[in-house]
Design an enzyme around this catalytic site. Structure first.
Site, short mmCIF file in Angstrom:
data_model
loop_
_atom_site.label_atom_id
_atom_site.label_comp_id
_atom_site.label_asym_id
_atom_site.label_seq_id
_atom_site.Cartn_x
_atom_site.Cartn_y
_atom_site.Cartn_z
N ASP A 1 0.89 -1.17 0.00
CA ASP A 1 0.00 0.00 0.00
C ASP A 1 0.92 1.20 0.00
O ASP A 1 1.17 1.78 1.01
CB ASP A 1 -0.95 -0.01 1.20
N HIS B 1 9.30 -1.14 8.78
CA HIS B 1 8.45 -2.31 8.93
C HIS B 1 8.45 -3.17 7.66
O HIS B 1 8.63 -4.39 7.71
CB HIS B 1 7.02 -1.88 9.25
#
Length: 320
Positions: A9, A242
């Site tokens: 995303d 992340h």
């Protein structure tokens, strides 16, 4: 060489993960599947295409992901962290409207069929698109070699609620389904990604070696990310990477992670604990009580992480 399909995303940490994948000679990036999450799907698609254009990699297809969670609710975006456009201060010169009606998920299935038992999926955004792929075509999806997911928080606090990490919280139903369905699944949770930090000094060093347009993207977007994290966690040494941590896990870099084998479930009923990642860490549970285990990263060697990141992101030129 790992044949990877990246589900993203495309916000800031996704962008760093994508740049790393493009520069790493051990990765053959087959496609980017870009959906909603940090930003809406149209911006996510546009950002992925823009990054690949900067890298001169128009040969890598960008596939349209989901627009909202499986339950049909409106997604929650994070402009304070990733910027309104998803890449911090950068506004890609591509109109996002041209991606509004793109539907090309059939290309995903064709890529997997063309590379049976060779594809590694790395999912660093919401799990919605990956869940839909399994629902639409489980026979083809069974030919995926392995799956890595950035998501969850086990025995540590969440980053969206007290108990939930953003990707699992954003579509907890899809996350639970993927964790139950995907064979050879590895989960890379906040336990380790929170420690996968790149400091401003390291960003400046990487920028000093940057020569190509996509390499020169790294500093402005990570500077923005760092300022956002200073608001969230004053005094944090750097920015948690992340998504990069999940891509690196797929490469089996020696001594990078320690893992535990457990069955992973995600709370997705409407409740205070929505998005909570659950695994049984009681003594005696390592055999998963006869069930198929998932693999959870529980520790990261930060020195190995930094060494590899610097090696790859300061390579003299992009791999073409």
């Amino acid at each position: 060489m790992k044949k990877i399909i990246l589900f993203a995303d495309t916000g800031i940490d996704d962008a760093i993960a994508l740049i790393y994948a493009l520069k790493n000679p051990e990765i053959d990036l087959l496609a980017v599947v870009s959906g909603y999450g940090n930003i809406d799907r149209e911006k996510s698609l546009r950002n992925a295409e823009y990054l690949l254009e900067l890298a001169g990699r128009d040969d890598i297809p960008v596939l349209a992901g989901a627009t909202r969670p499986l339950n049909g609710e409106e997604p929650i975006f994070f402009p304070d962290i990733h910027g309104v456009e998803g890449l911090g201060p950068i506004l890609p010169p591509i109109p996002e409207e041209q991606f509004a009606r793109r539907t090309n998920i059939s290309t995903l299935f064709q890529i997997i069929k063309d590379n049976p038992n060779e594809v590694t999926i790395v999912n660093v955004g919401r799990c919605t698109t990956l869940a839909i792929a399994w629902l639409l075509n489980p026979e083809v999806m069974k030919d995926v070699k392995e799956t890595f997911i950035m998501g969850g928080a086990f025995l540590v606090p969440g980053n969206v609620t007290e108990v939930a990490e953003a990707n699992f919280y954003g579509d907890a139903q899809a996350a639970d389904y993927v964790c139950q369905t995907s064979p050879n699944l590895t989960v890379i949770p906040l336990n380790v990604t929170r420690k996968a930090l790149i400091t401003p000094a390291l960003v400046n060093y990487i920028d000093s070696r940057a020569t190509s347009p996509i390499e020169k993207m790294i500093k402005p977007i990570l500077d923005f990310y760092y300022e956002a994290y200073q608001q969230l966690e004053p005094g944090i040494d750097g920015t948690p990477q992340h998504d990069l941590a999940a891509v690196m896990a797929a490469l089996d870099i020696p001594d990078l992670y320690r893992y535990s084998n457990r069955v992973v479930r995600v709370q997705h009923e409407e409740s205070f604990a929505n998005g909570l990642s659950i695994a049984d860490f009681r003594p005696g549970s390592m055999d998963c009580f006869g069930l198929d285990c998932d693999r959870i990263a529980t520790e990261i060697n930060e020195n190995v992480f930094i060494s590899n990141v610097l090696e790859i992101l300061t390579l003299s030129e992009n791999r073409q």
